[in-house]
Design an enzyme around this catalytic site. Structure first.
Site, short mmCIF file in Angstrom:
data_model
loop_
_atom_site.label_atom_id
_atom_site.label_comp_id
_atom_site.label_asym_id
_atom_site.label_seq_id
_atom_site.Cartn_x
_atom_site.Cartn_y
_atom_site.Cartn_z
N ARG A 1 9.21 4.24 14.13
CA ARG A 1 8.31 5.29 14.63
C ARG A 1 7.16 4.66 15.39
O ARG A 1 6.05 4.58 14.90
CB ARG A 1 7.75 6.06 13.45
CG ARG A 1 8.71 7.06 12.90
CD ARG A 1 7.94 8.06 12.11
NE ARG A 1 8.44 9.41 12.31
CZ ARG A 1 7.84 10.48 11.81
NH1 ARG A 1 6.72 10.35 11.15
NH2 ARG A 1 8.35 11.67 12.01
N GLN B 1 9.61 6.91 20.89
CA GLN B 1 9.68 8.36 20.67
C GLN B 1 10.84 9.01 21.41
O GLN B 1 11.45 9.94 20.92
CB GLN B 1 8.38 9.02 21.12
CG GLN B 1 7.33 9.00 20.04
CD GLN B 1 6.06 9.67 20.50
OE1 GLN B 1 5.88 9.93 21.68
NE2 GLN B 1 5.18 9.94 19.58
N ASP C 1 13.91 8.98 19.37
CA ASP C 1 13.76 9.37 17.97
C ASP C 1 14.59 10.62 17.71
O ASP C 1 14.11 11.74 17.79
CB ASP C 1 12.28 9.61 17.68
CG ASP C 1 12.03 9.79 16.20
OD1 ASP C 1 13.01 9.90 15.45
OD2 ASP C 1 10.85 9.82 15.81
N SER D 1 13.47 13.11 14.94
CA SER D 1 12.47 14.09 15.33
C SER D 1 13.08 15.22 16.12
O SER D 1 12.77 16.38 15.92
CB SER D 1 11.37 13.43 16.16
OG SER D 1 10.63 12.57 15.36
N TYR E 1 5.36 8.56 7.09
CA TYR E 1 6.13 9.37 6.15
C TYR E 1 5.38 9.53 4.85
O TYR E 1 4.50 8.73 4.52
CB TYR E 1 7.48 8.70 5.87
CG TYR E 1 8.42 8.75 7.03
CD1 TYR E 1 9.00 9.95 7.43
CD2 TYR E 1 8.74 7.59 7.73
CE1 TYR E 1 9.87 9.99 8.51
CE2 TYR E 1 9.61 7.62 8.81
CZ TYR E 1 10.18 8.83 9.19
OH TYR E 1 11.03 8.88 10.24
#
Lengths: 480, 523
Positions: free
Chosen positions: B122, B127, B130, B133, B230
């Site tokens: 992360r 991103q 990802d 996500s 997290y």
């Protein structure tokens, strides 16, 4: 010739008009009327004083007024709106110089009267101001001397200070703070020396003391303003504005003229308040600004993590096309790049597409209080979408896109997040709360204060590198 | 390189790892794309669409495994699929290496490199790949839609001719990507949304999405940045407090969406049986953690359960697959970004750079070695956020006391200043001549008026104000006018120059102000 009664009545009328004029600037519509109050007030003041008893010298007066009016009109027509700060600074220097001249003249007249009294005791016929001086008692003459000293000192500081401020704003003098070796000790020394000269003058020393006094004050004004950096100019200009008012008030005392005193005091106090407002906007105290430089920080500034991510015009355009609300934050960089009309075109296009577009103006953006507002007004941006910091700061969180054009320190989150930052505590525009921030900037350099800006490293920030005007012009055709 | 996308064989899985659009992008990187026939059917992409995009359609998985050097898919590989891997081949898919150690060992033995899309670290740079996500985003959206499907009322409050409808109250537990997406969807449907998360630093994100953050007054809150953004397990005391808070909400809310997950552990039980009992009949609970055991006691994975008091508990685990087209588009884009990072020169040659934080983190087997778990990334995930301290609201009494104190202080200061000023005036009056004092009164009053007037001037008019005061300070011309009729030549010259420059100042100042003000216009 008008009687003294007429002149006094005119003075009262003019004072009231000046007060109305300043008070009328509270909103844009009334302001247009307020300027007329000022103009009429000035015309009444000058006209009736010139026609008052025992004035004379019209052979000089009228041509000088005409020539001055011509030059003034020319300057006001020609000046670019981006050059406003320079113009205002230059005009201040005139007031300062005039104050020095008038004070010198007042002393010369005093000497003439004293010389005549000493010569034969017979009162000869004096004209103009000398006639007034001739009626004064000895203790009143002493006070007149004090007033002359004040007038010269403030006037002279205003003069050179404004000249340097003009130079810095016009880019003719290096904008970085610079001082001679010795720094503020030199200023203090000059001030002490001035005091000594003033005392000598009060004890009957010759006219040379006043000339020297003026020279010393010239030096202080020069050195003081040289030591202040470009970004503090909004404070400096309004401070000089204040000084020019105090100089006028001091001269008013010298000449026993209430109108001068009232007007000078109005200008002086308004300038002082403006400086105070500017300082508050930077969370710094006045003395700190005037003595130059930032206060020492208490520890190392917080490390910045992440990287600056660049974006091209296409990326900015697609984000703008998707956005519903946009806030634009302009700074000095917009003025430098003359990008205001490109900004205006962008705004027109976005608004035509039904998006909510607003401007967020920091009180010290630019080089003059309210500088950005004037530039945007020139580019025909409606003033009701141009908001100040307090009005808009809570709205960033619900905004889709923020475009930062040529500003740096005023959008620096370190001011709020990093207690060790040199600008800690300064109120800033919270642009980083928006969903996405685009920063139009020439390159990766730091702002005036030389502080890294963590905003550029935030995840929702994208750097839109290049000259602001060119960047916006490449962006415009991509907006639909 | 030849990149081949497999058809998903898992029951109910409709997503596909390659779309015609992403295939076009991959071809630009110099790769050749293959797809198993019918792989995109369930997601709305037929073989013809792929062919148009220049993708070779291959019959059956065996042919695809033989032809492709890089195999991409969505779900973790089945035993059969792993069996078909060969040395030097790369597999990119979700993998869950921590839970699938046997599979990991199998792939290692086969000599294939495996890149697990669920292991992408992360960090900002990663991103775009990802996939967790992007799938969570869909799950959050779909959770609200599913809830709406089973909920018998409007989300938004309305006042109609047929009566008043109250808005639905939605509680979202866990404000990760899925939680935030759910908040956004529910608020835009008009519901009143509340949200809870153990990481206090997300309160700002929750509020920015339009929900109310349920603040838990507890000292020992955790710092999410330590664990890469997290959540981690919480202490028993904290849990008690949290459940208490939920119990209070249970009677009020109509829809509960739970998304609480702790990496590598079963989902925490947060919505207990007694809370379900407290809820109104017809209320809906959507449990996005169903696959990991569920946050709600009643949750049964992949099923819709109705409790004794008529509360519907939805435990589907295939939310992204229920929106297969959208999910495939996003997942294929994530895969495409991963491949573009693996193809730095854009020449169709894959460079498996184990020095790269992102690639290293996602790779779980490479060159017949297990490379899981990866070392911590060199760049920290998220800058450590300072915990947000909720300022205590002062009580009305305290407020009043503060105000009185401030008022008193102000009064003391003002009176003090006035007294000092008065004394100074008195002293000045002793030495100064009477005529001076008269002028001085005028001066002081004028200063006062100046102060009062300027406070009201609007910020945007500061520049015109400067120009006007500048013009007005040209009043110094009066001094020169008074002296210009003098008998002394020097004085006359000095006065004449003063008149000249003061006039420039006056005329220039006023005209430029008029010019500026004329520009200000209303929209």
């Amino acid at each position: 010739m008008l009687s003294q009664g007429f002149v006094s009545a005119a003075a009262i009328a003019a004072s009231v008009l000046f007060i109305l004029s300043l008070g009328g600037l509270s909103n844009q519509e009334k302001a247009k009327r307020a300027v007329w109050y000022g103009i009429v007030g000035m015309a009444v003041a000058v006209g009736f004083t010139a026609l008052g008893p025992g004035i004379g010298g019209y052979g000089w007066l009228i041509p000088m007024v005409l020539i001055g009016a011509g030059i003034g009109t020319y300057l006001a027509r020609k000046v670019e709106m981006t050059e406003m700060p320079q113009l205002v600074a230059a005009l201040h220097s005139f007031v300062g110089l005039a104050a020095v001249f008038v004070a010198w003249s007042a002393d010369l007249e005093r000497r003439r009267v004293l010389a005549a009294r000493a010569a034969d005791g017979v009162m000869q016929e004096f004209s103009a101001f000398a006639a007034l001086v001739a009626t004064k008692a000895p203790d009143e003459l002493t006070f007149l001397q004090i007033e002359v000293v004040l007038g010269i000192f403030i006037g002279a500081v205003t003069f050179t200070g404004s000249v340097i401020a003009f130079g810095k704003l016009a880019g003719k003098v290096d904008g970085k703070p610079r001082q001679l070796p010795g720094g503020h000790l030199l200023n203090a020394g000059a001030a002490v020396l001035s005091l000594v000269l003033a005392v000598m003058y009060l004890n009957g020393a010759g006219f040379w003391t006043l000339i020297l006094l003026a020279l010393l004050a010239f030096f202080i004004g020069y050195h003081l303003i040289m030591g202040i950096g470009g970004a503090d100019m909004p404070v400096v200009v309004s401070m000089l504005n204040s000084y020019s008012g105090w100089a006028a008030a001091a001269i008013g005392f010298t000449l026993s003229n209430d109108l001068l005193i009232v007007t000078g005091a109005l200008v002086g106090s308004s300038g002082a308040i403006l400086s105070y407002i500017m300082c508050k906007a930077m969370n710094r105290n006045f003395v700190n600004v005037i003595l130059g430089g930032f206060g020492g920080s208490q520890g190392p500034a917080a490390e910045i993590e992440g990287e600056q991510v660049a974006i091209d015009a296409g990326g900015v355009a697609s984000a703008l096309n998707d956005a519903d609300s946009v806030i634009i934050v302009p700074g000095y960089g917009m003025a430098v790049a003359q990008a205001q009309s490109a900004v205006s075109d962008l705004v027109r296009k976005l608004r035509a597409a039904g998006k909510e577009v607003r401007f967020g103006i920091h009180p010290v953006a630019g080089r003059l209080p309210g500088h950005m507002n004037v530039l945007l007004a020139e580019a025909k941006v409606p003033y009701d979408i141009v908001l100040e910091m307090d009005e808009i700061n809570d709205d960033f969180a619900s905004t889709d896109v923020v475009i930062v054009i040529g500003s740096n320190d005023i959008v620096n989150p370190a001011a709020q997040e990093d207690p060790n930052s040199p600008i800690a505590g300064m109120p800033v525009l919270k642009v980083w709360e928006a969903k996405q921030v685009f920063i139009s900037k020439r390159g990766q350099g730091t702002g005036y204060s030389g502080i890294e800006n963590p905003l550029f490293y935030k995840e929702n920030s994208r750097m839109f590198y290049g000259d602001a005007r060119e960047s916006l012009n490449t962006l415009l055709p991509l907006i639909d | 390189m030849k990149i081949g996308a497999l058809k998903e064989r898992f029951r109910g899985e409709a997503r596909v790892a390659l779309t015609p659009e992403s295939a076009g992008q991959l071809q630009k990187l110099g790769h050749e794309c293959l797809i198993e026939t019918g792989a995109g059917m369930a997601a709305g992409f037929d073989d013809e669409a792929y062919r148009t995009a220049g993708v070779t359609v291959v019959e059956g998985p065996t042919a695809l495994f033989d032809a492709a050097e890089v195999v991409i898919k969505v779900r973790e590989p089945s035993d059969e699929e792993a069996e078909r891997l060969r040395e030097g081949q790369t597999l990119i898919s979700f993998f869950w290496p921590a839970q699938n150690e046997a599979m990991l060992e199998k792939c290692r033995a086969k000599g294939a490199s495996v890149i697990a899309m669920d292991m992408v670290p992360r960090i900002s740079r990663a991103q775009k790949m990802d996939a967790l996500s992007s799938m969570a985003n869909i799950a959050g959206y779909r959770a609200v839609i599913e809830a709406g499907n089973h909920f018998g009322r409007f989300f938004t409050g309305q006042v109609t001719a047929a009566g008043k409808v109250p808005p639905a109250k939605v509680l979202v537990i866990g404000a990760g990507v899925a939680g935030l997406a759910a908040i956004g969807t529910a608020t835009s449907l008009g519901a009143v949304v509340r949200a809870f998360d153990v990481r206090p630093e997300v309160s700002e994100q929750i509020e920015s999405m339009g929900a109310e953050f349920l603040f838990l007054d507890f000292d020992d809150t955790q710092d999410g940045s330590e664990s890469g953004g997290y959540a981690s397990p919480s202490s028993p005391e904290f849990r008690e407090k949290q459940l208490e808070c939920f119990r209070a909400q249970a009677a009020e809310v109509d829809i509960v969406i739970t998304t609480a997950l702790i990496p590598g552990r079963p989902a925490p039980k947060l919505w207990l049986e007694d809370m379900v009992a407290l809820m109104k009949p017809g209320s809906v609970i959507v449990d996005l953690a169903a696959e990991k055991g569920g946050n709600c006691d009643l949750t049964k994975p992949d099923e819709r359960v109705v409790s004794d008091n008529g509360v519907i508990v939805i435990g589907y685990t295939d939310f992204p697959s229920r929106m297969a087209t959208q999910a495939s588009l996003l997942y294929a884009t994530n895969i495409r970004h991963m491949l573009s990072d693996l193809t730095p020169e854009k020449d169709g040659v894959i460079v498996h750079d184990m020095e790269d934080d992102v690639i290293r983190g996602a790779t779980v087997t490479h060159r017949s070695e297990i490379t899981f778990p990866p070392p911590p990334p060199k760049v920290k995930a998220i800058a450590a956020a300072k915990p947000k301290k909720k300022e205590k609201e002062p009580t009305p009494e305290e407020k009043r006391a503060l105000e009185t104190a401030a008022f008193k202080a102000q009064t003391t200061r003002q009176v003090g200043l006035l007294a000092v000023g008065g004394v100074l005036m008195l002293l000045l009056g002793q030495v100064a001549p009477a005529s001076f004092m008269q002028h001085f009164i005028v001066f002081v009053l004028a200063c006062f008026i100046g102060f009062q007037v300027i406070w009201k001037v609007s910020h945007s008019l500061h520049t015109p104000l400067m120009a006007v005061t500048n013009a007005i300070s040209g009043i110094i011309i009066l001094g020169a006018v008074l002296q210009i009729g003098s008998g002394s030549a020097v004085v006359v010259v000095l006065a004449a120059i003063s008149v000249l420059i003061a006039t420039i100042n006056i005329v220039g100042g006023f005209l430029v102000t008029r010019r500026m003000l004329a520009m200000f216009q209303k929209s």
